[in-house]
Motif scaffolding. Sequence first.
Motif, PDB file in Angstrom:
ATOM      1  N   MET A   1       0.856  -1.189   0.000  1.00 37.60           N
ATOM      2  CA  MET A   1       0.000   0.000   0.000  1.00 37.60           C
ATOM      3  C   MET A   1       0.893   1.241   0.000  1.00 37.60           C
ATOM      4  SD  MET A   1      -2.838   1.253   2.830  1.00 37.60           S
ATOM      5  CE  MET A   1      -3.825  -0.215   2.536  1.00 37.60           C
ATOM      6  N   SER A   2       0.605   2.212  -0.889  1.00 37.93           N
ATOM      7  CA  SER A   2       1.426   3.412  -0.979  1.00 37.93           C
ATOM      8  C   SER A   2       1.157   4.323   0.204  1.00 37.93           C
ATOM      9  CB  SER A   2       1.130   4.151  -2.285  1.00 37.93           C
ATOM     10  OG  SER A   2      -0.230   4.527  -2.328  1.00 37.93           O
ATOM     11  N   ALA A   3       2.206   5.022   0.630  1.00 38.10           N
ATOM     12  CA  ALA A   3       2.075   5.911   1.773  1.00 38.10           C
ATOM     13  C   ALA A   3       1.218   7.123   1.404  1.00 38.10           C
ATOM     14  CB  ALA A   3       3.461   6.371   2.228  1.00 38.10           C
ATOM     15  N   GLN A   4       0.496   7.634   2.409  1.00 41.70           N
ATOM     16  CA  GLN A   4      -0.319   8.816   2.189  1.00 41.70           C
ATOM     17  C   GLN A   4       0.597  10.028   1.990  1.00 41.70           C
ATOM     18  OE1 GLN A   4      -3.709   9.148   2.023  1.00 41.70           O
ATOM     19  NE2 GLN A   4      -3.786   6.913   2.062  1.00 41.70           N
ATOM     20  N   PRO A   5       0.276  10.914   1.042  1.00 44.70           N
ATOM     21  CA  PRO A   5       1.110  12.089   0.809  1.00 44.70           C
ATOM     22  C   PRO A   5       1.113  12.991   2.039  1.00 44.70           C
ATOM     23  CG  PRO A   5      -0.969  12.278  -0.376  1.00 44.70           C
ATOM     24  CD  PRO A   5      -0.883  10.865   0.137  1.00 44.70           C
ATOM     25  N   TYR A   6       2.263  13.600   2.306  1.00 43.41           N
ATOM     26  CA  TYR A   6       2.392  14.483   3.472  1.00 43.41           C
ATOM     27  C   TYR A   6       1.574  15.756   3.258  1.00 43.41           C
ATOM     28  CZ  TYR A   6       4.353  17.916   6.666  1.00 43.41           C
ATOM     29  OH  TYR A   6       4.494  18.905   7.612  1.00 43.41           O
ATOM     30  N   GLU A   7       0.867  16.152   4.299  1.00 43.64           N
ATOM     31  CA  GLU A   7       0.111  17.400   4.245  1.00 43.64           C
ATOM     32  C   GLU A   7       0.542  18.274   5.413  1.00 43.64           C
ATOM     33  OE1 GLU A   7      -4.429  18.755   3.382  1.00 43.64           O
ATOM     34  OE2 GLU A   7      -4.163  17.339   5.038  1.00 43.64           O
ATOM     35  N   SER A   8       0.956  19.474   5.110  1.00 47.36           N
ATOM     36  CA  SER A   8       1.383  20.413   6.150  1.00 47.36           C
ATOM     37  C   SER A   8       0.246  20.659   7.140  1.00 47.36           C
ATOM     38  CB  SER A   8       1.809  21.738   5.513  1.00 47.36           C
ATOM     39  OG  SER A   8       1.862  22.753   6.490  1.00 47.36           O
ATOM     40  N   PRO A   9       0.546  20.707   8.435  1.00 50.20           N
ATOM     41  CA  PRO A   9      -0.493  21.020   9.429  1.00 50.20           C
ATOM     42  C   PRO A   9      -1.177  22.343   9.137  1.00 50.20           C
ATOM     43  CG  PRO A   9       1.506  20.254  10.514  1.00 50.20           C
ATOM     44  CD  PRO A   9       1.843  20.447   9.071  1.00 50.20           C
ATOM     45  N   TYR A  10      -0.437  23.313   8.633  1.00 53.10           N
ATOM     46  CA  TYR A  10      -1.021  24.616   8.339  1.00 53.10           C
ATOM     47  C   TYR A  10      -1.981  24.530   7.141  1.00 53.10           C
ATOM     48  CZ  TYR A  10       2.657  26.175  11.461  1.00 53.10           C
ATOM     49  OH  TYR A  10       3.469  26.331  12.557  1.00 53.10           O
ATOM     50  N   ARG A  11      -1.634  23.698   6.180  1.00 56.19           N
ATOM     51  CA  ARG A  11      -2.528  23.499   5.036  1.00 56.19           C
ATOM     52  C   ARG A  11      -3.809  22.804   5.494  1.00 56.19           C
ATOM     53  NH1 ARG A  11      -2.254  23.001  -0.569  1.00 56.19           N
ATOM     54  NH2 ARG A  11      -3.667  21.448  -1.460  1.00 56.19           N
ATOM     55  N   ALA A  12      -3.668  21.829   6.385  1.00 57.19           N
ATOM     56  CA  ALA A  12      -4.839  21.113   6.903  1.00 57.19           C
ATOM     57  C   ALA A  12      -5.742  22.058   7.684  1.00 57.19           C
ATOM     58  CB  ALA A  12      -4.393  19.954   7.789  1.00 57.19           C
ATOM     59  N   ILE A  13      -5.145  22.941   8.502  1.00 56.87           N
ATOM     60  CA  ILE A  13      -5.932  23.907   9.271  1.00 56.87           C
ATOM     61  C   ILE A  13      -6.632  24.886   8.330  1.00 56.87           C
ATOM     62  CG2 ILE A  13      -5.768  25.842  10.893  1.00 56.87           C
ATOM     63  CD1 ILE A  13      -3.497  24.298  12.281  1.00 56.87           C
ATOM     64  N   ALA A  14      -5.949  25.297   7.268  1.00 57.25           N
ATOM     65  CA  ALA A  14      -6.550  26.207   6.286  1.00 57.25           C
ATOM     66  C   ALA A  14      -7.762  25.558   5.623  1.00 57.25           C
ATOM     67  CB  ALA A  14      -5.516  26.600   5.235  1.00 57.25           C
ATOM     68  N   LYS A  15      -7.662  24.255   5.336  1.00 56.08           N
ATOM     69  CA  LYS A  15      -8.787  23.537   4.744  1.00 56.08           C
ATOM     70  C   LYS A  15      -9.947  23.477   5.729  1.00 56.08           C
ATOM     71  CE  LYS A  15      -7.903  19.637   2.682  1.00 56.08           C
ATOM     72  NZ  LYS A  15      -7.281  18.313   2.409  1.00 56.08           N
ATOM     73  N   ALA A  81     -13.474  27.831  15.777  1.00 56.80           N
ATOM     74  CA  ALA A  81     -13.741  26.632  16.571  1.00 56.80           C
ATOM     75  C   ALA A  81     -13.067  25.402  15.980  1.00 56.80           C
ATOM     76  CB  ALA A  81     -15.246  26.404  16.687  1.00 56.80           C
ATOM     77  N   PHE A  82     -13.301  25.145  14.692  1.00 59.45           N
ATOM     78  CA  PHE A  82     -12.738  23.947  14.091  1.00 59.45           C
ATOM     79  C   PHE A  82     -11.245  24.106  13.823  1.00 59.45           C
ATOM     80  CE2 PHE A  82     -17.244  23.411  13.369  1.00 59.45           C
ATOM     81  CZ  PHE A  82     -17.415  22.068  13.675  1.00 59.45           C
ATOM     82  N   GLY A  83     -10.816  25.342  13.541  1.00 52.24           N
ATOM     83  CA  GLY A  83      -9.385  25.572  13.372  1.00 52.24           C
ATOM     84  C   GLY A  83      -8.627  25.344  14.671  1.00 52.24           C
ATOM     85  N   ILE A  84      -9.145  25.938  15.768  1.00 54.61           N
ATOM     86  CA  ILE A  84      -8.499  25.775  17.071  1.00 54.61           C
ATOM     87  C   ILE A  84      -8.575  24.336  17.542  1.00 54.61           C
ATOM     88  CG2 ILE A  84      -8.786  26.296  19.540  1.00 54.61           C
ATOM     89  CD1 ILE A  84      -9.317  29.149  18.837  1.00 54.61           C
ATOM     90  N   ASN A  85      -9.745  23.707  17.379  1.00 54.45           N
ATOM     91  CA  ASN A  85      -9.890  22.344  17.866  1.00 54.45           C
ATOM     92  C   ASN A  85      -8.938  21.400  17.146  1.00 54.45           C
ATOM     93  OD1 ASN A  85     -11.639  19.510  17.819  1.00 54.45           O
ATOM     94  ND2 ASN A  85     -11.776  20.645  19.743  1.00 54.45           N
ATOM     95  N   ASN A  86      -8.812  21.564  15.841  1.00 58.63           N
ATOM     96  CA  ASN A  86      -7.900  20.698  15.099  1.00 58.63           C
ATOM     97  C   ASN A  86      -6.442  21.010  15.429  1.00 58.63           C
ATOM     98  OD1 ASN A  86      -9.275  18.769  13.071  1.00 58.63           O
ATOM     99  ND2 ASN A  86     -10.449  20.661  12.874  1.00 58.63           N
ATOM    100  N   PHE A  87      -6.154  22.284  15.696  1.00 57.71           N
ATOM    101  CA  PHE A  87      -4.802  22.647  16.122  1.00 57.71           C
ATOM    102  C   PHE A  87      -4.479  22.002  17.471  1.00 57.71           C
ATOM    103  CE2 PHE A  87      -2.011  25.386  18.641  1.00 57.71           C
ATOM    104  CZ  PHE A  87      -0.887  25.424  17.826  1.00 57.71           C
ATOM    105  N   LEU A  88      -5.450  22.058  18.404  1.00 60.17           N
ATOM    106  CA  LEU A  88      -5.234  21.467  19.723  1.00 60.17           C
ATOM    107  C   LEU A  88      -5.063  19.949  19.625  1.00 60.17           C
ATOM    108  CD1 LEU A  88      -7.841  23.481  21.843  1.00 60.17           C
ATOM    109  CD2 LEU A  88      -5.347  23.649  21.967  1.00 60.17           C
TER     110      LEU A  88
END
Length: 257
Positions: A1-15, A81-88
Amino acid sequence: MSAQPYESPYRAIAKDITSAFVGSVACAYVGQPFDTFKVRQQAMSLSIPSTFRSILSESPLAFWKGVVPTTAGMMFENAMAFGINNFLKRAVPSGMEEIVPGGTRTVLDLREDVAKPMALGAMTGTCSSFVLISSEVIKTRTQLSTTSVPSSQVMKEIMKTRGFSGLWVGMDAQIMRDAPFYAVFFGSYEIFKFTLHNMGVENRDVNYFISGGFAGMVGWFVAMPFDVPKTILQSNPNGAVVGDYFKVMGDVVKTRG
């Protein structure tokens, strides 16, 4: 199984934040009629039929009173709310695999899967209160007005009579409602995700959609007793920024039971 591509935490929070912005607009316009009904009933202590008639006597569009500040408030609230919660969650990582549809988790850990999300949720709700409060005060005053007054005019009147502090009436009330709501929401969300996963709902979108809906209902059920005095306090032009919440709650219990 191929590894999942890396996603920056900041990019994930932006999404997360972008999704929250878009979802907030839809939620605001769908939910506003119910919220206007709720606010009128809480502040005026009317029966359900009387509340319905009081709004319809103005116009069917009166159900959407205050939708502009509601939309603005929800956009920033949900983004925070969702940005902070996901950051935490990323800042305090769990040693266990996340509960996801189709995953391998078969046991619910109360500490990691319930207690921690509730604690992070309470912190999230406290932070989001500071973003939401001004729009909540304007929205509440607009919804309770029996004339067709725009929210912008309501805000001008508040600023004229109370200044900037008038937009922060009931800050303690806002925290007392939002902290329990988000604590219960995020805690029960994990429980519903796990339950539906064990029931065979492995499609992530379906699982998350249903889990979020049920978590929202449970969250509001718990938060509603804290919301009634908040509405009454924020509808009062002379309400205090902090300090009146428990007095108003006591008055509600005395007069309404």
